[in-house]
Write a protein that holds these residues in place. Structure first.
Motif: not given
Length: 283
Positions: A37-38, A66-68, A209-213
């Motif tokens: 989580t970042y 990132s979904m956001d 969470q917020g960023e996914s590789a």
């Protein structure tokens, strides 16, 4: 700590993956999946994080998303379209205004040709006559700027909101069209479920969470719909359109540039006129 240390304290989840290289050679390898989580203060920090991850050696087979951020960028699409439309209209209006102003200046000089001849015949320098036309043009431009600023300040908000609403409606229509097209494509796809939703062929990889590789070719949700089409954008509905001092300053500079262009045109015509020939033609 190393991956081996993580394995000893049971903080990893190892899975066997099949990897195919560019020569179609397939091999199996074990991969460790970790969840992190970042938290970032803003998009600038997120962009810097993305660059640092790539510099650290992230394979080109993976992307950081990132979904956001994606929802944020989707919400800005109508604003970007409105900005491009406004810039295009500004260029067109300024170009037409410059041409119209030059043409009106030429007609004005021709109508006042006798006045120019009389002034130059009694000893007034031609550059002073040209300066007189420049002052007249500048006065008209300043009055136009004042009137235009007032009208723009009062109508900028409703006009901007109306244009933005049309852009939002256009974007939503395109999204609905893509969703409908994707649904038709999935109904005929092999392995599709009875309700038309294909099951995901690949498991999710490193989720952040917020960023996914995740692999570039694996961006599908469990319903089979790409993430970009699954999430509806929360588009901005209103624009805070205000006439600031910076905007007035730019308008003033543009007005001065148009005045200079028309003044140069007037000076060229004034310098070409001969006072005696003008008076002779008049008589």
């Amino acid at each position: 700590m190393s991956a081996a240390t993580l394995g000893k304290i049971d903080l990893d989840s190892t899975k066997t993956l099949s990897i195919t290289d560019s020569k179609d050679n397939t091999r199996e390898t074990s991969a460790t999946q970790l969840s992190f989580t970042y938290v970032f203060d803003g998009k600038t920090d997120y962009d810097r994080f993305t660059e640092e991850v790539k510099k650290a050696g992230l394979s080109d087979d993976y992307t950081v998303s990132s979904m956001d951020i994606e929802q944020y960028e989707q919400s800005l699409v109508p604003i970007d379209n409105l900005s491009k439309f406004a810039k295009t209209m500004l260029i067109v209006v300024l170009s037409v205004s410059a041409v119209v102003l030059v043409i009106l200046t030429i007609f004005n000089i021709r109508e006042r040709k006798y006045e120019i001849g009389v002034l130059t015949a009694i000893g007034v320098k031609k550059w002073k006559v040209s300066a007189q036309f420049a002052v007249e043009l500048l006065t008209v431009v300043l009055i136009g700027l004042i009137v235009g600023t007032g009208i723009g300040a009062s109508t900028s908000v409703p006009v901007s909101d109306a244009l933005l609403s049309s852009q939002v409606a256009s974007q939503q229509s395109q999204q609905e069209s893509r969703r409908a097209q994707f649904g038709r494509d999935m109904q005929g796809a092999p392995g599709a479920a009875p309700d038309g939703n294909a099951q995901s062929a690949k498991p999710n990889t490193d989720n952040i969470q917020g960023e996914s590789a995740e692999p570039n070719d694996g961006k599908q949700s469990q319903s089979g719909m790409p993430q970009g089409l699954q999430r509806a954008s929360n588009a901005i509905k209103q624009v805070n359109a205000t006439v600031s001092w910076a905007t007035i300053g730019w308008m003033l500079l543009i007005g001065l540039a148009l005045t200079l262009l028309a003044s140069v045109t007037a000076a060229i015509f004034v310098m070409r006129y001969e006072p005696l020939q003008i008076l002779a033609d008049r008589s």
